[in-house]
Motif scaffolding. Sequence first.
Motif, PDB file in Angstrom:
ATOM      1  N   MET A  73      21.898 -23.204  12.713  1.00  0.00           N
ATOM      2  CA  MET A  73      23.087 -23.185  11.858  1.00  0.00           C
ATOM      3  C   MET A  73      23.555 -24.617  11.541  1.00  0.00           C
ATOM      4  O   MET A  73      23.885 -24.943  10.393  1.00  0.00           O
ATOM      5  N   LEU A  74      23.574 -25.474  12.561  1.00  0.00           N
ATOM      6  CA  LEU A  74      23.979 -26.864  12.353  1.00  0.00           C
ATOM      7  C   LEU A  74      22.974 -27.596  11.457  1.00  0.00           C
ATOM      8  O   LEU A  74      23.354 -28.462  10.663  1.00  0.00           O
ATOM      9  N   PHE A  75      21.693 -27.232  11.582  1.00  0.00           N
ATOM     10  CA  PHE A  75      20.681 -27.840  10.714  1.00  0.00           C
ATOM     11  C   PHE A  75      20.928 -27.453   9.259  1.00  0.00           C
ATOM     12  O   PHE A  75      20.755 -28.277   8.353  1.00  0.00           O
ATOM     13  N   TYR A  76      21.350 -26.200   9.045  1.00  0.00           N
ATOM     14  CA  TYR A  76      21.664 -25.755   7.679  1.00  0.00           C
ATOM     15  C   TYR A  76      22.830 -26.558   7.110  1.00  0.00           C
ATOM     16  O   TYR A  76      22.809 -26.958   5.940  1.00  0.00           O
ATOM     17  N   ILE A  77      23.859 -26.811   7.954  1.00  0.00           N
ATOM     18  CA  ILE A  77      25.002 -27.619   7.516  1.00  0.00           C
ATOM     19  C   ILE A  77      24.542 -29.046   7.203  1.00  0.00           C
ATOM     20  O   ILE A  77      24.965 -29.642   6.211  1.00  0.00           O
ATOM     21  N   ALA A  78      23.647 -29.585   8.049  1.00  0.00           N
ATOM     22  CA  ALA A  78      23.104 -30.929   7.813  1.00  0.00           C
ATOM     23  C   ALA A  78      22.347 -30.973   6.480  1.00  0.00           C
ATOM     24  O   ALA A  78      22.475 -31.932   5.709  1.00  0.00           O
ATOM     25  N   PHE A  79      21.577 -29.914   6.214  1.00  0.00           N
ATOM     26  CA  PHE A  79      20.835 -29.813   4.951  1.00  0.00           C
ATOM     27  C   PHE A  79      21.802 -29.840   3.767  1.00  0.00           C
ATOM     28  O   PHE A  79      21.581 -30.534   2.777  1.00  0.00           O
ATOM     29  N   GLU A  80      22.907 -29.070   3.892  1.00  0.00           N
ATOM     30  CA  GLU A  80      23.925 -29.043   2.837  1.00  0.00           C
ATOM     31  C   GLU A  80      24.545 -30.421   2.630  1.00  0.00           C
ATOM     32  O   GLU A  80      24.824 -30.837   1.502  1.00  0.00           O
ATOM     33  N   ALA A 115      31.690 -26.376  13.486  1.00  0.00           N
ATOM     34  CA  ALA A 115      32.439 -27.009  14.580  1.00  0.00           C
ATOM     35  C   ALA A 115      32.605 -26.050  15.761  1.00  0.00           C
ATOM     36  O   ALA A 115      32.493 -26.461  16.921  1.00  0.00           O
ATOM     37  N   ILE A 116      32.849 -24.769  15.474  1.00  0.00           N
ATOM     38  CA  ILE A 116      32.997 -23.771  16.542  1.00  0.00           C
ATOM     39  C   ILE A 116      31.676 -23.587  17.290  1.00  0.00           C
ATOM     40  O   ILE A 116      31.638 -23.565  18.522  1.00  0.00           O
ATOM     41  N   SER A 117      30.568 -23.479  16.543  1.00  0.00           N
ATOM     42  CA  SER A 117      29.246 -23.334  17.169  1.00  0.00           C
ATOM     43  C   SER A 117      28.926 -24.553  18.030  1.00  0.00           C
ATOM     44  O   SER A 117      28.444 -24.409  19.164  1.00  0.00           O
ATOM     45  N   ALA A 118      29.191 -25.743  17.478  1.00  0.00           N
ATOM     46  CA  ALA A 118      28.925 -26.976  18.220  1.00  0.00           C
ATOM     47  C   ALA A 118      29.744 -27.027  19.504  1.00  0.00           C
ATOM     48  O   ALA A 118      29.237 -27.423  20.561  1.00  0.00           O
ATOM     49  N   THR A 119      31.009 -26.604  19.437  1.00  0.00           N
ATOM     50  CA  THR A 119      31.885 -26.615  20.616  1.00  0.00           C
ATOM     51  C   THR A 119      31.356 -25.686  21.708  1.00  0.00           C
ATOM     52  O   THR A 119      31.320 -26.053  22.883  1.00  0.00           O
ATOM     53  N   ILE A 120      30.922 -24.472  21.328  1.00  0.00           N
ATOM     54  CA  ILE A 120      30.389 -23.523  22.315  1.00  0.00           C
ATOM     55  C   ILE A 120      29.090 -24.056  22.932  1.00  0.00           C
ATOM     56  O   ILE A 120      28.873 -23.957  24.139  1.00  0.00           O
ATOM     57  N   LEU A 121      28.244 -24.657  22.087  1.00  0.00           N
ATOM     58  CA  LEU A 121      26.993 -25.235  22.585  1.00  0.00           C
ATOM     59  C   LEU A 121      27.264 -26.342  23.602  1.00  0.00           C
ATOM     60  O   LEU A 121      26.650 -26.392  24.669  1.00  0.00           O
ATOM     61  N   ALA A 154      21.314 -33.460  11.567  1.00  0.00           N
ATOM     62  CA  ALA A 154      20.013 -32.779  11.552  1.00  0.00           C
ATOM     63  C   ALA A 154      19.251 -33.074  12.848  1.00  0.00           C
ATOM     64  O   ALA A 154      18.682 -32.168  13.471  1.00  0.00           O
ATOM     65  N   ALA A 155      19.268 -34.354  13.261  1.00  0.00           N
ATOM     66  CA  ALA A 155      18.575 -34.744  14.497  1.00  0.00           C
ATOM     67  C   ALA A 155      19.216 -34.078  15.722  1.00  0.00           C
ATOM     68  O   ALA A 155      18.515 -33.577  16.612  1.00  0.00           O
ATOM     69  N   LEU A 156      20.550 -34.059  15.759  1.00  0.00           N
ATOM     70  CA  LEU A 156      21.260 -33.423  16.872  1.00  0.00           C
ATOM     71  C   LEU A 156      20.978 -31.923  16.923  1.00  0.00           C
ATOM     72  O   LEU A 156      20.808 -31.340  17.997  1.00  0.00           O
ATOM     73  N   SER A 157      20.916 -31.276  15.755  1.00  0.00           N
ATOM     74  CA  SER A 157      20.684 -29.830  15.706  1.00  0.00           C
ATOM     75  C   SER A 157      19.277 -29.485  16.186  1.00  0.00           C
ATOM     76  O   SER A 157      19.083 -28.470  16.880  1.00  0.00           O
ATOM     77  N   VAL A 158      18.296 -30.321  15.840  1.00  0.00           N
ATOM     78  CA  VAL A 158      16.922 -30.098  16.318  1.00  0.00           C
ATOM     79  C   VAL A 158      16.879 -30.220  17.843  1.00  0.00           C
ATOM     80  O   VAL A 158      16.194 -29.448  18.514  1.00  0.00           O
ATOM     81  N   GLN A 159      17.650 -31.186  18.385  1.00  0.00           N
ATOM     82  CA  GLN A 159      17.719 -31.343  19.842  1.00  0.00           C
ATOM     83  C   GLN A 159      18.306 -30.087  20.497  1.00  0.00           C
ATOM     84  O   GLN A 159      17.844 -29.660  21.559  1.00  0.00           O
ATOM     85  N   PHE A 160      19.321 -29.487  19.865  1.00  0.00           N
ATOM     86  CA  PHE A 160      19.895 -28.237  20.383  1.00  0.00           C
ATOM     87  C   PHE A 160      18.831 -27.135  20.434  1.00  0.00           C
ATOM     88  O   PHE A 160      18.756 -26.369  21.402  1.00  0.00           O
ATOM     89  N   VAL A 161      18.022 -27.032  19.380  1.00  0.00           N
ATOM     90  CA  VAL A 161      16.970 -26.007  19.329  1.00  0.00           C
ATOM     91  C   VAL A 161      15.935 -26.252  20.425  1.00  0.00           C
ATOM     92  O   VAL A 161      15.521 -25.316  21.130  1.00  0.00           O
ATOM     93  N   VAL A 162      15.521 -27.525  20.578  1.00  0.00           N
ATOM     94  CA  VAL A 162      14.539 -27.882  21.613  1.00  0.00           C
ATOM     95  C   VAL A 162      15.073 -27.512  23.003  1.00  0.00           C
ATOM     96  O   VAL A 162      14.369 -26.895  23.810  1.00  0.00           O
ATOM     97  N   ASP A 163      16.344 -27.866  23.263  1.00  0.00           N
ATOM     98  CA  ASP A 163      16.966 -27.525  24.559  1.00  0.00           C
ATOM     99  C   ASP A 163      17.052 -26.015  24.748  1.00  0.00           C
ATOM    100  O   ASP A 163      16.855 -25.508  25.852  1.00  0.00           O
TER     101      ASP A 163
END
Length: 208
Positions: free
Chosen positions: A82-89, A130-136, A192-201
Amino acid sequence: MASAEALINAFTTILVTVDPPGLAPLFLGLTQGMSRAQRRQVAVRGSMIAFAILALFAVFGAGVLGLLGISMGAFRIAGGVMLFYIAFEMIFEKRQERKEKTTDNAITKDHIHNLAVFPLALPLIAGPGAISATILLAGAMPGAVERGQLIGVIAVCLGLVFAALVIADRLDRLLGMTGRAILTRLLGVLLAALSVQFVVDGVKSAFA
Protein backbone atom coordinates in the motif's frame (compact mmCIF):
# COMPACT_ATOMS: atom_id res chain seq x y z
CA MET A 1 13.88 1.13 24.32
CA ALA A 2 13.89 1.60 20.53
CA SER A 3 17.22 2.12 18.76
CA ALA A 4 18.11 5.43 17.15
CA GLU A 5 17.88 3.74 13.73
CA ALA A 6 14.33 2.51 14.45
CA LEU A 7 13.24 5.98 15.60
CA ILE A 8 14.77 7.67 12.54
CA ASN A 9 13.04 5.09 10.30
CA ALA A 10 9.72 5.77 12.09
CA PHE A 11 10.16 9.54 11.79
CA THR A 12 11.01 9.35 8.08
CA THR A 13 8.15 6.97 7.26
CA ILE A 14 5.47 8.98 9.08
CA LEU A 15 6.73 12.34 7.86
CA VAL A 16 6.79 11.20 4.23
CA THR A 17 3.31 9.67 4.41
CA VAL A 18 1.72 12.78 5.98
CA ASP A 19 3.61 14.96 3.44
CA PRO A 20 3.61 18.50 5.03
CA PRO A 21 4.80 20.35 1.86
CA GLY A 22 2.04 18.69 -0.19
CA LEU A 23 -0.60 19.66 2.40
CA ALA A 24 0.29 23.39 2.32
CA PRO A 25 -1.38 24.30 -1.03
CA LEU A 26 -4.41 22.09 -0.26
CA PHE A 27 -4.81 23.78 3.12
CA LEU A 28 -4.79 27.18 1.41
CA GLY A 29 -7.51 25.99 -0.96
CA LEU A 30 -9.61 24.59 1.89
CA THR A 31 -9.38 27.76 4.00
CA GLN A 32 -9.82 30.28 1.20
CA GLY A 33 -11.49 33.44 2.48
CA MET A 34 -10.55 32.77 6.13
CA SER A 35 -8.52 35.15 8.27
CA ARG A 36 -5.06 34.13 9.54
CA ALA A 37 -6.51 33.49 13.03
CA GLN A 38 -9.27 31.26 11.61
CA ARG A 39 -6.72 29.33 9.54
CA ARG A 40 -4.61 28.83 12.65
CA GLN A 41 -7.64 27.44 14.54
CA VAL A 42 -8.36 24.97 11.73
CA ALA A 43 -4.65 23.98 11.64
CA VAL A 44 -4.51 23.42 15.42
CA ARG A 45 -7.71 21.37 15.53
CA GLY A 46 -6.86 19.34 12.43
CA SER A 47 -3.33 18.53 13.66
CA MET A 48 -4.57 17.53 17.13
CA ILE A 49 -7.32 15.27 15.77
CA ALA A 50 -4.86 13.63 13.34
CA PHE A 51 -2.39 13.08 16.23
CA ALA A 52 -5.13 11.45 18.34
CA ILE A 53 -6.06 9.12 15.45
CA LEU A 54 -2.47 8.02 14.79
CA ALA A 55 -1.66 7.67 18.52
CA LEU A 56 -4.74 5.46 18.91
CA PHE A 57 -3.57 3.18 16.10
CA ALA A 58 -0.03 3.15 17.57
CA VAL A 59 -1.40 1.80 20.86
CA PHE A 60 -4.28 -0.43 19.76
CA GLY A 61 -3.60 -1.18 16.07
CA ALA A 62 -1.59 -4.36 16.62
CA GLY A 63 -4.18 -5.60 19.17
CA VAL A 64 -6.98 -5.15 16.65
CA LEU A 65 -4.97 -7.15 14.08
CA GLY A 66 -4.51 -9.91 16.68
CA LEU A 67 -8.26 -10.06 17.33
CA LEU A 68 -8.87 -10.40 13.60
CA GLY A 69 -6.27 -13.16 13.35
CA ILE A 70 -3.99 -11.15 11.06
CA SER A 71 -0.28 -11.75 11.65
CA MET A 72 2.10 -8.80 11.75
CA GLY A 73 4.05 -10.39 8.88
CA ALA A 74 0.95 -10.41 6.67
CA PHE A 75 0.14 -6.82 7.61
CA ARG A 76 3.73 -5.73 6.90
CA ILE A 77 3.45 -7.16 3.38
CA ALA A 78 0.01 -5.60 2.76
CA GLY A 79 1.05 -2.28 4.31
CA GLY A 80 4.32 -2.24 2.36
CA VAL A 81 2.45 -2.78 -0.91
CA MET A 82 0.00 0.00 0.00
CA LEU A 83 2.82 2.42 0.88
CA PHE A 84 4.56 1.51 -2.38
CA TYR A 85 1.38 2.47 -4.25
CA ILE A 86 1.38 5.85 -2.46
CA ALA A 87 5.08 6.27 -3.36
CA PHE A 88 4.21 5.48 -6.99
CA GLU A 89 1.49 8.16 -6.90
CA MET A 90 3.94 10.68 -5.42
CA ILE A 91 6.64 9.99 -8.03
CA PHE A 92 4.18 10.28 -10.93
CA GLU A 93 2.16 13.17 -9.38
CA LYS A 94 -1.07 11.20 -8.98
CA ARG A 95 -1.41 11.63 -5.19
CA GLN A 96 -1.72 15.43 -5.28
CA GLU A 97 -4.38 15.15 -7.97
CA ARG A 98 -6.38 12.68 -5.82
CA LYS A 99 -6.03 14.85 -2.71
CA GLU A 100 -7.22 17.91 -4.65
CA LYS A 101 -10.36 15.99 -5.68
CA THR A 102 -10.99 15.16 -1.99
CA THR A 103 -10.58 18.84 -1.12
CA ASP A 104 -13.03 19.98 -3.81
CA ASN A 105 -15.67 17.49 -2.64
CA ALA A 106 -15.33 18.63 0.96
CA ILE A 107 -15.82 22.30 0.13
CA THR A 108 -19.13 21.61 -1.57
CA LYS A 109 -20.50 19.03 0.91
CA ASP A 110 -19.23 20.03 4.34
CA HIS A 111 -19.68 23.12 6.41
CA ILE A 112 -16.57 25.29 6.76
CA HIS A 113 -16.31 24.67 10.53
CA ASN A 114 -15.93 20.90 10.01
CA LEU A 115 -12.93 21.24 7.69
CA ALA A 116 -10.51 20.48 10.53
CA VAL A 117 -12.08 17.03 10.93
CA PHE A 118 -12.84 16.24 7.29
CA PRO A 119 -10.92 16.36 5.05
CA LEU A 120 -7.95 17.91 6.89
CA ALA A 121 -7.40 15.49 9.81
CA LEU A 122 -8.92 12.54 7.98
CA PRO A 123 -7.97 11.64 5.27
CA LEU A 124 -5.46 14.36 4.25
CA ILE A 125 -3.17 14.15 7.33
CA ALA A 126 -4.04 10.82 8.98
CA GLY A 127 -4.81 9.02 5.75
CA PRO A 128 -4.69 5.26 5.02
CA GLY A 129 -0.94 5.45 4.32
CA ALA A 130 -0.10 7.16 7.63
CA ILE A 131 -2.39 4.80 9.58
CA SER A 132 -0.86 1.71 7.90
CA ALA A 133 2.65 3.02 8.53
CA THR A 134 1.83 3.67 12.21
CA ILE A 135 0.49 0.12 12.75
CA LEU A 136 3.52 -1.36 10.97
CA LEU A 137 5.93 0.67 13.10
CA ALA A 138 4.00 -0.16 16.29
CA GLY A 139 4.28 -3.86 15.45
CA ALA A 140 8.07 -3.55 15.47
CA MET A 141 7.95 -1.69 18.83
CA PRO A 142 6.02 -4.00 21.20
CA GLY A 143 7.21 -2.56 24.54
CA ALA A 144 5.39 0.23 26.41
CA VAL A 145 8.48 2.47 26.38
CA GLU A 146 8.96 1.90 22.63
CA ARG A 147 5.28 2.68 21.94
CA GLY A 148 5.70 5.86 23.99
CA GLN A 149 8.71 6.79 21.86
CA LEU A 150 6.66 6.12 18.69
CA ILE A 151 3.89 8.41 19.97
CA GLY A 152 6.59 11.03 20.62
CA VAL A 153 7.79 10.64 17.00
CA ILE A 154 4.18 11.04 15.78
CA ALA A 155 3.86 14.20 17.91
CA VAL A 156 7.03 15.68 16.33
CA CYS A 157 5.80 14.85 12.80
CA LEU A 158 2.38 16.37 13.48
CA GLY A 159 4.11 19.42 14.98
CA LEU A 160 5.93 19.85 11.65
CA VAL A 161 2.61 19.42 9.82
CA PHE A 162 1.09 22.15 12.00
CA ALA A 163 4.07 24.44 11.28
CA ALA A 164 3.67 23.79 7.52
CA LEU A 165 -0.04 24.67 7.71
CA VAL A 166 0.61 27.88 9.68
CA ILE A 167 3.17 29.07 7.13
CA ALA A 168 1.31 27.49 4.18
CA ASP A 169 1.11 30.71 2.15
CA ARG A 170 4.84 31.44 2.52
CA LEU A 171 5.81 27.79 1.97
CA ASP A 172 3.73 27.63 -1.20
CA ARG A 173 5.39 30.78 -2.56
CA LEU A 174 8.87 29.60 -1.56
CA LEU A 175 8.66 26.14 -3.13
CA GLY A 176 6.56 27.06 -6.16
CA MET A 177 5.18 24.43 -8.51
CA THR A 178 8.63 23.18 -9.57
CA GLY A 179 9.95 22.96 -6.00
CA ARG A 180 6.88 21.03 -4.83
CA ALA A 181 7.18 18.62 -7.76
CA ILE A 182 10.88 17.93 -7.07
CA LEU A 183 10.37 17.51 -3.31
CA THR A 184 7.35 15.22 -3.77
CA ARG A 185 9.27 12.97 -6.18
CA LEU A 186 12.29 12.76 -3.86
CA LEU A 187 10.05 11.84 -0.92
CA GLY A 188 8.25 9.33 -3.14
CA VAL A 189 11.50 7.52 -3.99
CA LEU A 190 12.40 7.43 -0.28
CA LEU A 191 8.97 6.02 0.63
CA ALA A 192 9.24 3.41 -2.15
CA ALA A 193 12.49 2.12 -0.62
CA LEU A 194 10.98 2.06 2.89
CA SER A 195 7.87 0.23 1.65
CA VAL A 196 9.98 -2.46 -0.05
CA GLN A 197 11.83 -2.92 3.26
CA PHE A 198 8.46 -3.44 5.00
CA VAL A 199 7.56 -6.16 2.47
CA VAL A 200 10.97 -7.85 2.88
CA ASP A 201 10.57 -7.82 6.69
CA GLY A 202 7.02 -9.14 6.33
CA VAL A 203 8.10 -12.05 4.12
CA LYS A 204 10.89 -12.94 6.57
CA SER A 205 8.44 -12.79 9.48
CA ALA A 206 5.76 -14.83 7.69
CA PHE A 207 8.17 -17.64 6.75
CA ALA A 208 10.21 -17.60 9.97
